[in-house]
Design a protein around this motif. Sequence first.
Motif: not given
Length: 385
Positions: A241, A244-245, A276, A280
């Motif tokens: 997380e 990816s963020q 996510r 992505d």
Amino acid sequence: MILFSWWFPWWKADRDLITPICGNTDGVVGSIVIRNSVGAPTRVFYPADPSSVKGKKQTPMLRQGISMFVRGYMIMLLSQSTPSWMVTGLFWFIIPWLFTNPIAYAKLPRCFNDAEVKKGEIYPLLVFSHGLSGTGCEHGLMGVTLALRGYVVAFPHHSDLSSSLCEYVDPKTKETKRLLYKHPNFHNYDTELRQDQVEWRAKEVNEARAILLKHPQLGKVLDPANVVVGGFSFGGSTAGEVASQDGDKYRAAVFVDGWWKVNFPQYGIEVDLPKRLHVDKMFLPVIMFSSSEMYNIPNIREKQEVIKSQCPNSDARLMEGTCHGNFIDTTYWIPSCMSRFVNLSGQMIHPHKFYGKYIRMVADFMDKQCKVGVADERGEKAVQV
């Protein structure tokens, strides 16, 4: 020898883990605890000045102490099936055994509380998220070993109710309080539960990074361009997380036997973690470790392959013959025959030898990504300034 190494697990870890990876160095490690905005702790390991450890206490393996550690797991494991008064009574019954157990007194080798930071060098940072029910203490030997290799390593103790027990200091009242593990209701399952926890954990990882980069001592020796995020199991999902963020804040990622899917088919529950990363692509360099135990579960294997495809710049390692527990240093807390017997570690591999192999692979990956200098004859690594 088995009895001796059990009573002195820090000695065995020093001999079998740290020395082969870091050499017979006179280097030492410092340990501090910082607290985030909600008062939850993060344990931090860093290269320390050897002259500053005189009179300092050696850092215990269990930061909260054995009674808190065991009590948290007892409540987590028994609270749904056993009345609270019975759990409390059982806990007090086993108290005498706890304090005759060698783990209660086990220390982390070459590691001292509140030692001064070793100056004159600049260090990359690894922020590592613990697994479901964990406390972060399961990775203390990893923290010490990597610190001796020239890294600062932080282990947030997550306050998202996924830890067996997390003590925190209320920012308003300054009182110490406890957060216990939250059991899901499988018959009325909140499909957003684990995703919400992943997002909470991700905030704590990012906050630990921000606090350390501004820390009055450690902030002066940290390289903000060389921060790595990592995690084990549910912590692997957390690291996914974060990467990816907020990938622009990190140099690389380490996913250790990640929990990529909540899967309870008997209740009709199937949820991807983290959402996510399943949607992505993430282009940070990443090393992904998988145990045979997890990979042999069809639904988990399928999601591991999805995550691999979502991370084009990844190095995936399937560690043959391993169990999920092979990636935590708890295998050094008990005799190797016992860890095999309870299936904490694989039957056909020696847990200590495997753990050393795994930590060395993490260190080599971080060396490569963070461009740390060539090892000297003692095995220490750092960037000279």
